[in-house]
Write a protein that holds these residues in place. Structure first.
Motif, PDB file in Angstrom:
ATOM      1  N   HIS A  31       0.877  -1.183   0.000  1.00  0.00           N
ATOM      2  CA  HIS A  31       0.000   0.000   0.000  1.00  0.00           C
ATOM      3  C   HIS A  31       0.907   1.224   0.000  1.00  0.00           C
ATOM      4  O   HIS A  31       1.914   1.243   0.717  1.00  0.00           O
ATOM      5  N   PRO A  32       0.587   2.257  -0.788  1.00  0.00           N
ATOM      6  CA  PRO A  32       1.448   3.454  -0.784  1.00  0.00           C
ATOM      7  C   PRO A  32       1.551   4.126   0.570  1.00  0.00           C
ATOM      8  O   PRO A  32       2.531   4.837   0.834  1.00  0.00           O
ATOM      9  N   SER A  33       0.559   3.949   1.435  1.00  0.00           N
ATOM     10  CA  SER A  33       0.547   4.461   2.805  1.00  0.00           C
ATOM     11  C   SER A  33       1.054   5.901   2.886  1.00  0.00           C
ATOM     12  O   SER A  33       0.493   6.792   2.263  1.00  0.00           O
ATOM     13  N   THR A  34       2.143   6.121   3.617  1.00  0.00           N
ATOM     14  CA  THR A  34       2.610   7.492   3.808  1.00  0.00           C
ATOM     15  C   THR A  34       3.099   8.127   2.509  1.00  0.00           C
ATOM     16  O   THR A  34       3.121   9.353   2.393  1.00  0.00           O
ATOM     17  N   ALA A  35       3.481   7.309   1.529  1.00  0.00           N
ATOM     18  CA  ALA A  35       3.927   7.868   0.245  1.00  0.00           C
ATOM     19  C   ALA A  35       2.796   8.633  -0.429  1.00  0.00           C
ATOM     20  O   ALA A  35       3.029   9.678  -1.047  1.00  0.00           O
ATOM     21  N   ALA A  36       1.579   8.119  -0.325  1.00  0.00           N
ATOM     22  CA  ALA A  36       0.434   8.819  -0.921  1.00  0.00           C
ATOM     23  C   ALA A  36       0.232  10.180  -0.259  1.00  0.00           C
ATOM     24  O   ALA A  36      -0.056  11.187  -0.938  1.00  0.00           O
TER      25      ALA A  36
ATOM     26  N   ARG B  72       2.551  11.970   1.210  1.00  0.00           N
ATOM     27  CA  ARG B  72       3.675  12.823   0.817  1.00  0.00           C
ATOM     28  C   ARG B  72       3.503  13.348  -0.611  1.00  0.00           C
ATOM     29  O   ARG B  72       3.819  14.505  -0.896  1.00  0.00           O
ATOM     30  N   VAL B  73       2.993  12.508  -1.503  1.00  0.00           N
ATOM     31  CA  VAL B  73       2.743  12.959  -2.875  1.00  0.00           C
ATOM     32  C   VAL B  73       1.669  14.044  -2.888  1.00  0.00           C
ATOM     33  O   VAL B  73       1.793  15.045  -3.618  1.00  0.00           O
ATOM     34  N   LYS B  74       0.634  13.877  -2.110  1.00  0.00           N
ATOM     35  CA  LYS B  74      -0.400  14.914  -2.018  1.00  0.00           C
ATOM     36  C   LYS B  74       0.202  16.243  -1.557  1.00  0.00           C
ATOM     37  O   LYS B  74      -0.140  17.309  -2.075  1.00  0.00           O
ATOM     38  N   ARG B  75       1.095  16.160  -0.592  1.00  0.00           N
ATOM     39  CA  ARG B  75       1.732  17.383  -0.092  1.00  0.00           C
ATOM     40  C   ARG B  75       2.601  18.034  -1.156  1.00  0.00           C
ATOM     41  O   ARG B  75       2.607  19.262  -1.298  1.00  0.00           O
ATOM     42  N   LEU B  76       3.332  17.219  -1.900  1.00  0.00           N
ATOM     43  CA  LEU B  76       4.133  17.768  -3.000  1.00  0.00           C
ATOM     44  C   LEU B  76       3.246  18.443  -4.037  1.00  0.00           C
ATOM     45  O   LEU B  76       3.584  19.510  -4.565  1.00  0.00           O
ATOM     46  N   ARG B  77       2.104  17.838  -4.324  1.00  0.00           N
ATOM     47  CA  ARG B  77       1.174  18.430  -5.290  1.00  0.00           C
ATOM     48  C   ARG B  77       0.631  19.773  -4.791  1.00  0.00           C
ATOM     49  O   ARG B  77       0.293  20.655  -5.582  1.00  0.00           O
ATOM     50  N   ASN B  78       0.563  19.911  -3.456  1.00  0.00           N
ATOM     51  CA  ASN B  78       0.081  21.165  -2.868  1.00  0.00           C
ATOM     52  C   ASN B  78       1.182  22.194  -2.675  1.00  0.00           C
ATOM     53  O   ASN B  78       0.962  23.245  -2.080  1.00  0.00           O
ATOM     54  N   GLY B  79       2.385  21.869  -3.166  1.00  0.00           N
ATOM     55  CA  GLY B  79       3.495  22.809  -3.054  1.00  0.00           C
ATOM     56  C   GLY B  79       4.246  22.741  -1.745  1.00  0.00           C
ATOM     57  O   GLY B  79       5.108  23.594  -1.482  1.00  0.00           O
ATOM     58  N   GLU B  80       3.945  21.749  -0.922  1.00  0.00           N
ATOM     59  CA  GLU B  80       4.654  21.602   0.349  1.00  0.00           C
ATOM     60  C   GLU B  80       5.978  20.869   0.140  1.00  0.00           C
ATOM     61  O   GLU B  80       6.178  20.184  -0.855  1.00  0.00           O
ATOM     62  N   GLN B  81       6.856  20.982   1.120  1.00  0.00           N
ATOM     63  CA  GLN B  81       8.165  20.353   1.028  1.00  0.00           C
ATOM     64  C   GLN B  81       8.119  18.933   1.583  1.00  0.00           C
ATOM     65  O   GLN B  81       7.293  18.598   2.437  1.00  0.00           O
TER      66      GLN B  81
ATOM     67  N   TYR C   6       7.722   9.921  -8.216  1.00  0.00           N
ATOM     68  CA  TYR C   6       6.826  11.040  -8.498  1.00  0.00           C
ATOM     69  C   TYR C   6       7.627  12.329  -8.702  1.00  0.00           C
ATOM     70  O   TYR C   6       7.366  13.104  -9.637  1.00  0.00           O
ATOM     71  N   ALA C   7       8.618  12.568  -7.831  1.00  0.00           N
ATOM     72  CA  ALA C   7       9.373  13.822  -7.892  1.00  0.00           C
ATOM     73  C   ALA C   7      10.291  13.886  -9.107  1.00  0.00           C
ATOM     74  O   ALA C   7      10.534  14.972  -9.649  1.00  0.00           O
ATOM     75  N   SER C   8      10.813  12.748  -9.564  1.00  0.00           N
ATOM     76  CA  SER C   8      11.705  12.758 -10.723  1.00  0.00           C
ATOM     77  C   SER C   8      10.936  12.731 -12.043  1.00  0.00           C
ATOM     78  O   SER C   8      11.535  12.882 -13.110  1.00  0.00           O
ATOM     79  N   GLN C   9       9.630  12.483 -11.952  1.00  0.00           N
ATOM     80  CA  GLN C   9       8.690  12.576 -13.081  1.00  0.00           C
ATOM     81  C   GLN C   9       9.026  11.590 -14.211  1.00  0.00           C
ATOM     82  O   GLN C   9       9.876  10.715 -14.067  1.00  0.00           O
ATOM     83  N   ALA C  10       8.316  11.748 -15.320  1.00  0.00           N
ATOM     84  CA  ALA C  10       8.401  10.765 -16.401  1.00  0.00           C
ATOM     85  C   ALA C  10       9.779  10.720 -17.046  1.00  0.00           C
ATOM     86  O   ALA C  10      10.159   9.707 -17.642  1.00  0.00           O
ATOM     87  N   THR C  11      10.534  11.806 -16.945  1.00  0.00           N
ATOM     88  CA  THR C  11      11.872  11.833 -17.544  1.00  0.00           C
ATOM     89  C   THR C  11      12.932  11.199 -16.646  1.00  0.00           C
ATOM     90  O   THR C  11      14.063  11.000 -17.072  1.00  0.00           O
TER      91      THR C  11
ATOM     92  N   ILE D  53      -5.139   9.685  -6.875  1.00  0.00           N
ATOM     93  CA  ILE D  53      -4.242  10.843  -6.833  1.00  0.00           C
ATOM     94  C   ILE D  53      -3.605  11.017  -8.201  1.00  0.00           C
ATOM     95  O   ILE D  53      -2.954  10.093  -8.705  1.00  0.00           O
ATOM     96  N   ASP D  54      -3.771  12.164  -8.797  1.00  0.00           N
ATOM     97  CA  ASP D  54      -3.207  12.399 -10.133  1.00  0.00           C
ATOM     98  C   ASP D  54      -1.699  12.176 -10.138  1.00  0.00           C
ATOM     99  O   ASP D  54      -0.975  12.734  -9.308  1.00  0.00           O
ATOM    100  N   GLY D  55      -1.249  11.366 -11.064  1.00  0.00           N
ATOM    101  CA  GLY D  55       0.172  11.143 -11.233  1.00  0.00           C
ATOM    102  C   GLY D  55       0.749  10.031 -10.389  1.00  0.00           C
ATOM    103  O   GLY D  55       1.884   9.586 -10.646  1.00  0.00           O
TER     104      GLY D  55
END
Length: 265
Positions: A77-82, A84-93, A124-129, A156-158
């Motif tokens: 399960h992505p658990s805390t990763a999900a 953290r990704v939501k926070r990154l999407r919201n512009g948080e560190q 997620y942070a390094s993206q498709a490239t 969650i998108d992405g």
């Protein structure tokens, strides 16, 4: 080990347990082929008693779960990763992403993937490239991670795309590092089983029995520094002394019991 299904299995569950049996037989570290059994109406406790085997892989309609006696069920399960990704999407560190200075296009090597929480955020942070390679030497965590990354679906998108991009290998990280050219990854990451356990963590308790118990060695860090071009990062219990022992000269202790060590290159 036993493999079974939930009650009243669908045809695809029956197909999946046969596939799992074949896959497990081929994995490194599996001593004997797992045995497929009919679930019928037996509880987990009744199956343990009936077949005298403490290890059960349960294929449900949603996921694969591993049971060992009275330990909590272990599953992907992505658990805390999900979160953290939501926070990154919201512009948080994100602390780890900030320490690694992660950016699109980065090549990341997670040497001790476990069930992949940090690898997911890196992907997620390094993206498709970018590219994330996740190493897991132990057969059951490897199987759960590989299956989960391929099958899990989120809202969650992405996130689903980030899961699918991760390349999972069942390989000892020292063997893998010896095969890599100099500076072939931007960041190398270690999150070994803590020398000083955090006993209140139920998820860590569930995987500890299956994980590689070996401490990270000086040789591993030297090889990591050769293979990485930007940084080597390790996560540990803040009071274990492991980061200091291994020569991490940049320490970041959180308000929890977690600490990160960083070697900049």
């Amino acid at each position: 080990m036993l493999i079974t299904t939930s009650y009243d299995p669908l045809p695809e569950q029956l197909e999946q347990i046969a596939l799992l049996q074949r896959q497990l037989t081929l994995l490194k570290g599996v001593d004997a082929p797992p045995r497929i059994i009919e679930r019928r109406r037996y509880s987990m406790e009744q199956l343990w008693e009936r077949y005298e085997d403490p290890d059960i892989l349960l294929v449900t309609r949603r996921r694969i779960e591993y049971y060992h006696e009275q330990q909590p069920a272990l599953f992907f399960h992505p658990s805390t990763a999900a979160i953290r990704v939501k926070r990154l999407r919201n512009g948080e560190q994100d602390t780890l992403m900030e320490l690694a200075q992660t950016k699109p296009g980065d090549r990341i090597l997670d040497c001790t993937a476990g069930l992949g929480s940090d690898a997911i955020v890196f992907s997620y942070a390094s993206q498709a490239t970018g590219a994330v390679v996740a190493l897991e030497s132990q057969p059951l965590p490897y199987l759960l991670l590989k299956q989960g990354l391929a099958a899990y679906q989120s809202d969650i998108d992405g996130l689903d795309e980030a899961l699918r991009r991760i390349q999972v290998l069942q390989q000892d990280y020292m063997d893998f590092l010896h095969e890599q050219p100099d500076r072939s990854f931007d960041v190398l990451y270690f999150d070994p089983m803590f020398r000083k356990p955090i006993h209140e963590s139920s998820s860590i308790k569930a995987i500890r029995k299956l994980a590689d118990p070996r401490p990270v060695t000086d040789e591993a860090i030297r090889e990591a520094c050769r293979v990485a071009s930007r940084a080597v990062i390790m996560k540990e219990h803040r009071d274990s002394g492991e980061l200091e022992r291994l020569g991490f000269n940049e320490l970041h202790r959180s308000t929890t019991k977690i600490a990160y060590g960083v070697i900049r290159l």
